[in-house]
Design an enzyme around this catalytic site. Structure first.
Site, PDB file in Angstrom:
ATOM      1  N   HIS A 183       0.803  -1.126  -0.082  1.00 19.22           N
ATOM      2  CA  HIS A 183      -0.068  -0.101   0.009  1.00 19.22           C
ATOM      3  C   HIS A 183       1.054   1.183  -0.010  1.00 19.22           C
ATOM      4  O   HIS A 183       0.513   2.198  -0.577  1.00 19.22           O
ATOM      5  CB  HIS A 183      -0.924  -0.032   1.038  1.00 19.22           C
ATOM      6  CG  HIS A 183      -2.143  -0.949   1.182  1.00 19.22           C
ATOM      7  ND1 HIS A 183      -2.260  -1.808   2.121  1.00 19.22           N
ATOM      8  CD2 HIS A 183      -2.810  -1.267   0.229  1.00 19.22           C
ATOM      9  CE1 HIS A 183      -3.395  -2.531   1.821  1.00 19.22           C
ATOM     10  NE2 HIS A 183      -3.769  -2.235   0.722  1.00 19.22           N
ATOM     11  N   GLU A 212       4.161 -14.513 -21.194  1.00 16.73           N
ATOM     12  CA  GLU A 212       4.945 -14.374 -20.096  1.00 16.73           C
ATOM     13  C   GLU A 212       5.335 -15.633 -19.459  1.00 16.73           C
ATOM     14  O   GLU A 212       6.207 -15.467 -18.398  1.00 16.73           O
ATOM     15  CB  GLU A 212       4.067 -13.269 -18.963  1.00 16.73           C
ATOM     16  CG  GLU A 212       2.772 -14.303 -18.745  1.00 16.73           C
ATOM     17  CD  GLU A 212       1.773 -13.212 -17.955  1.00 16.73           C
ATOM     18  OE1 GLU A 212       2.436 -12.075 -17.161  1.00 16.73           O
ATOM     19  OE2 GLU A 212       0.590 -13.497 -17.789  1.00 16.73           O
ATOM     20  N   ASP A 228       7.159 -10.439 -15.806  1.00 12.53           N
ATOM     21  CA  ASP A 228       7.079 -11.961 -15.605  1.00 12.53           C
ATOM     22  C   ASP A 228       7.806 -12.800 -16.711  1.00 12.53           C
ATOM     23  O   ASP A 228       8.610 -13.731 -16.354  1.00 12.53           O
ATOM     24  CB  ASP A 228       5.826 -12.502 -15.654  1.00 12.53           C
ATOM     25  CG  ASP A 228       5.095 -12.336 -14.317  1.00 12.53           C
ATOM     26  OD1 ASP A 228       5.651 -12.416 -13.453  1.00 12.53           O
ATOM     27  OD2 ASP A 228       3.805 -12.103 -14.066  1.00 12.53           O
ATOM     28  N   CYS A 258       4.077  -4.656 -22.638  1.00 11.77           N
ATOM     29  CA  CYS A 258       3.716  -4.036 -21.409  1.00 11.77           C
ATOM     30  C   CYS A 258       4.899  -4.447 -20.400  1.00 11.77           C
ATOM     31  O   CYS A 258       5.395  -5.391 -20.333  1.00 11.77           O
ATOM     32  CB  CYS A 258       2.412  -4.102 -20.963  1.00 11.77           C
ATOM     33  SG  CYS A 258       1.928  -5.817 -20.562  1.00 11.77           S
TER      34      CYS A 258
END
Length: 761
Positions: free
Chosen positions: A365, A606, A630, A677
Site C-alpha cells: 500500500h 509471459e 514476468d 507491457c
C-alpha cells in the site's frame, strides 16, 4: 556450539559500537574455539590494505598500525582468494609474513576466514595456535559463520557513519559511504535527511493481566477506538490534497477494521472475559497478524502490517503515551522498519521527498500511495540498520531500488544534478501531450498505458496516452473485502472503457497469485510464482471467470473498445478452455437481449513455454501482448521482488532479447499484432530496441510515457535497428546497457535516459 554461536551473535548485535563488537568477537571466538589468538583485520578502501583492528592474544598496541596488502601475508591471501585458509604449519607457507611487534612468532597454526558482504571483501577473521593444531571442519564452519555475522555488523557501521577510515591515529577520520539494495517502490531520486519513525507502542511486550474493573477497561478501550478513528480521519484529510478519492480507499478499510463489528468487537469480548484492555488488544492483533503472515504472499503480508499499525496506535492511547514533538527537516526522507500509509500523513506538506522501508514490496500500500504522490521510494532494503540512521543524509534511488547513506560528495552531487534534470525534463515534456509518437522517418508507434485505479485514467490522459494496453482487473478485487458482484464489476469496467472511448482498453482477466493475493481468497504455497496463479486459478473457478467476462462484455455495450487479455497462458490447452468459457459468457449475455459484438481476444506471453508455442497460440487469438516483467523473471529464474538477486533481473539479458524477437516474428508470421507491457516498455532506451524489433505498441505506466515519446520522436527506425543489431552482439547485459546509453548520448539524446543509470558509485 550452536548455543555458543547464538550467544555471541546476541552480544555482538547489542554492542554499542563497531569497536565494541569487534572486541566481543575476538574474545568470545578465542574462548569458544579454545585458541590462543583471535584477530580481526578490516580492509581500508582508501589504501586497499588489511588493517589489524581488534585482537585477543597479539600485542594490543599494534592495533591500527599493522597492515598488509592483498598480496602480502596469509591474511592478504585469505582476502584475495575470498575463501578460508587452514594451515597446521603456517610458517612453512610461502606467503607467511612475520610482524615483529605483534608477538606472533610462536603461533604456528592458522585458520582465517574472509568477511564478505554481497561479494565485497570487508576483512579477515583469524585464529592462531602456538602448537601445531589441525583445525577440523567444525572449527572452519564456526569461523565462517562468525565472519558472516561480522559482515552485517560492519555494513551497519558503515551506514551510520560510526566506522571511520582505518588510518593511523592522529589523522583525520572520515565517514564511509554505504550502499544498500532494495526493491523499487516508486520512481525518482531524492537527497535528504533521514527521519526515523518507530512504532508508537510495542504490542509484543504487553503482558496478560486480569482486569480490576471490566467496565472501566471497556470504557477506556472505546475511548481509544474513538481517538484512533479520529486520528486516521485526520491523516486521510491531510493527504486528500495529494491523493484522489479512489486512492484514499485504504483509509476506509482502516475505519472498517476499527469498527465495533471488527477488531473492536473481538477485543471487547476478551475484556469481558476478564482480561485488561491492553492484553486483549495484543491477543487480537497478534492472532490477525499471524493468520495473515502464515499465508506467505505479499498482499496479505501488507494487510498484516495494516492491522499491526492500527494495534500500535490503539496501544499508544491505552498507555496514555502522547506523541513527542517532532521536528521535521526540509527534504525529509521517512525511514521505518515497516512504513504504513498513515505515516505519510505525519510529515508536514512540502517536506517529504523520499521513503525507505526495511519491509514491504513494490505492491505494498505504501508503494502504491508513493507512486500516486510522486515520492521516490525503496522497499525491502536488505541489511539496512534503520534504527541507527536518524538524522543521517540519505540518497533514495527509486529507479533501481538503492539507498546510499553518508554519500560521498561526488555521488551526492551527481544525484542532485539528476533531481534538477528531472524537474527541467518534466516541464519540457508537457508540450508533447497532444503530439503523436512518430519517428523522424515516419514510423508510427502507439503508446498505451497500464491502469488499475480510476486515478490512472486522468494521469494517462494528461500524458497523451492512445489507449490502455493493460488494465489490471485484480486491483478492484484487492480493494474489497469480498468478491465484487457482476454489477459492481460492470460499473467499474464501464468507467474505464468510457473514459478512453473510442480508444482501445485491453482488460486482463483476473491475475492473482504470486505476489498478488486477495485477503478473502488466500493462496498458501511454498513457491507461489510457480504455482496457482493467473489463468490457472480462474479456469479452476469458472464461476469467477464467467462473472468477470460477462461484466466486461456488458460494460462495453455501445462503446466497442474492449479487448480481453488472458494472463499466464502456458499452452494451447489452457487457451482452448479459456476461449470456450469466453464464448459461453458471450452467449449468455446475448441471451439477455444485449446487442454486442465479440471483442478481440489476446494472450499474454509471459511464460517461457508460450514463447516456443507462439505461432500456435497466435493462430487462435486476435493479438499477443508480452508481459515483460514476468517473462524476464521466468526466463532468468529471478524473483524480481527479492532484493538479494535484484541485480540479476535485467531486461537486456541476451536470452530475453532473443525470446522477444521470437515472439514478434511468430506473431507477425500469423498476421497478428504484438504489443508489450511492463517495466521494459517504459524504459526509454529499451523502447528504442522494442520499436526496432517490430512491436506494434508499447504499454507503460503513465509517468514514463512522455520520456518514451520524446526519445522515439528523435530516433529514426533505421537508426533503432542499427542500435538493436549492436545490442544483440553483446553477451553481457551490463555491457549492453552501457553501449546503448553511450550510443544515445553520442546522438545528443542522453538527457532523456534515466539519469540515475549513469551514476558511478
Amino acid at each position: 556450539m550452536l548455543s555458543t554461536l547464538r550467544q555471541i551473535v546476541q552480544e555482538v548485535n547489542a554492542a554499542p559500537s563497531l569497536q565494541a563488537a569487534l572486541d566481543i568477537i575476538v574474545q568470545r571466538v578465542k574462548s569458544a574455539m579454545q585458541s590462543e589468538v583471535c584477530s580481526v583485520y578490516l580492509l581500508d578502501p582508501a589504501t586497499n590494505r588489511f588493517v589489524l583492528m581488534a585482537t585477543d592474544g597479539l600485542n594490543p598496541e599494534t592495533i591500527g598500525k599493522v597492515s598488509m596488502s592483498p598480496s602480502e601475508g596469509l591474511v592478504g591471501l585469505v582476502g584475495s582468494r575470498e575463501e578460508p585458509l587452514n594451515l597446521e604449519h603456517a610458517s612453512e607457507h610461502p606467503r607467511y609474513r612475520y610482524f615483529k611487534d605483534t608477538g606472533e612468532e610462536h603461533y604456528e597454526s592458522f585458520l582465517g576466514a574472509p568477511i564478505i558482504h554481497h561479494r565485497r571483501v570487508l576483512g579477515v577473521l583469524v585464529i592462531q595456535q602456538g602448537e601445531r593444531r589441525s583445525f577440523d571442519e567444525g572449527d572452519e564452519a564456526f569461523l565462517v559463520t562468525m565472519s558472516a555475522q561480522l559482515a552485517a555488523v560492519i555494513v551497519h557501521a558503515e551506514a551510520t557513519g560510526s566506522i571511520r577510515s582505518l588510518t593511523a591515529k592522529g589523522q583525520s577520520p572520515k565517514q564511509e559511504e554505504a550502499h544498500f539494495i532494495g526493491v523499487p517502490g516508486s520512481p525518482g531520486v531524492a537527497v535528504g535527511q533521514a527521519l526515523l519513525l518507530l512504532p508508537p507502542a510495542d504490542l509484543d511486550s504487553v503482558p496478560d493481566k486480569p482486569a480490576d474493573h471490566i467496565d472501566s477497561e471497556i470504557k477506556l478501550f472505546n475511548e481509544a477506538l474513538a481517538f484512533v478513528r479520529k486520528d486516521i480521519q485526520r491523516l486521510a484529510d491531510k493527504l486528500a490534497a495529494n491523493l484522489r478519492p479512489e486512492e484514499q480507499a485504504l483509509f476506509d478499510v482502516y475505519q472498517m477494521m476499527l469498527s465495533d463489528s471488527a477488531l473492536g468487537q473481538e477485543v471487547l469480548a476478551i475484556i469481558q472475559s476478564g482480561q485488561w484492555a491492553q492484553g486483549a488488544l495484543r491477543q487480537v492483533v497478534q492472532e490477525h497478524v499471524q493468520r495473515f503472515e502464515m499465508m506467505d504472499d505479499a498482499y496479505l503480508r501488507e494487510r498484516a502490517a495494516d492491522v499491526r499499525d492500527l494495534g500500535r496506535r490503539l496501544l499508544a492511547f491505552l498507555q496514555q503515551e502522547r506523541k513527542q514533538t517532532r521536528s521535521f527537516p526540509d527534504n525529509c526522507i521517512l525511514v521505518s522498519e515497516e512504513l504504513s500509509p498513515a505515516m505519510l500523513g505525519e510529515v508536514p506538506p512540502g517536506k517529504l521527498v523520499g521513503l525507505v522501508s526495511v519491509q514491504g514490496s513494490g505492491n505494498s500500500h505504501v508503494a502504491i500511495f508513493a507512486r500516486a504522490m510522486g515520492i521516490p521510494t525503496v522497499m525491502g532494503v536488505v541489511d539496512f540498520p534503520y534504527a541507527k540512521v536518524d538524522g543521517i543524509e540519505l540518497i533514495v534511488d527509486g529507479y533501481h531500488g538503492e539507498v546510499y547513506s553518508n554519500p560521498s560528495e561526488a555521488i551526492r552531487q551527481q544525484y542532485i544534478e539528476v533531481e534538477q534534470e528531472e524537474r527541467q525534463l518534466a516541464k519540457g515534456l508537457d508540450a508533447l501531450r497532444g503530439l503523436p509518437c512518430i519517428t523522424p522517418d515516419g514510423h508510427r508507434m502507439p503508446l498505451l498505458v497500464n491502469t488499475g485505479l480510476l486515478v490512472d485514467v486522468a494521469r494517462a490522459q494528461e500524458r497523451g496516452a492512445e489507449g490502455v494496453g493493460l488494465y489490471r482487473s485484480e486491483v478492484p478485487f484487492m480493494m474489497k473485502e469480498r468478491f465484487p458482484s457482476e454489477r459492481e464489476q460492470r460499473d467499474t469496467y464501464r468507467e474505464q472503457l468510457a473514459a478512453f472511448a473510442p480508444l482501445p482498453v485491453t482488460m486482463r482477466t483476473l491475475d492473482i497469485g504470486g505476489d498478488k493475493a486477495l485477503p478473502y481468497f488466500p493462496i498458501k504455497e511454498d513457491n507461489p510464482f510457480l504455482g496457482w496463479r493467473g489463468i490457472r486459478v480462474t479456469l479452476d473457478h469458472p464461476e469467477i471467470f464467467l462473472v468477470q467476462v460477462r461484466a466486461m462484455l456488458k460494460a462495453s455495450t455501445g462503446l466497442n473498445n474492449l479487448r480481453i487479455l488472458l494472463p499466464m497462458i502456458s499452452g494451447v490447452h489452457e487457451l482452448e478452455e479459456s476461449l470456450h468459457l469466453i464464448h459461453r459468457a458471450f452467449g449468455e449475455v446475448c441471451d439477455e437481449g444485449i446487442e454486442l459484438s465479440m471483442p478481440p481476444i489476446g494472450v499474454m506471453i509471459e511464460v517461457p513455454s508460450a514463447v516456443w508455442q507462439v505461432r500456435e497460440l497466435a493462430r487462435m487469438v486476435d493479438f499477443l501482448s508480452v508481459g515483460s516483467n514476468d517473462l524476464t523473471q521466468y526466463l532468468l529464474a529471478v524473483d524480481r521482488n527479492n532484493p538479494r538477486v535484484a541485480e540479476l533481473y535485467d531486461f537486456l539479458h541476451p536470452a530475453l532479447l532473443q525470446a522477444l524477437l521470437t515472439v514478434v516474428e511468430g506473431g507477425h508470421a500469423e498476421g497478428k499484432p504484438v504489443g508489450i507491457c511492463g517495466e521494459m516498455a517504459g524504459d526509454p532506451s529499451a523502447a528504442v530496441l522494442l520499436m526496432a524489433m517490430g512491436f506494434d505498441s508499447l504499454s507503460m505506466n503513465a509517468a514514463n510515457l512522455p520520456k518514451v515519446k520524446w526519445l522515439l520522436r528523435q530516433v529514426s527506425l533505421d537508426k533503432a535497428k542499427t542500435l538493436l543489431a549492436q545490442t544483440l552482439r553483446n553477451d553481457h547485459p551490463l555491457v549492453a546497457h552501457s553501449e546503448l546509453q553511450l550510443a544515445l548520448r553520442n546522438l545528443g539524446l542522453g538527457r532523456i535516459i534515466n539519469p540515475a543509470a549513469t551514476i558511478q558509485g
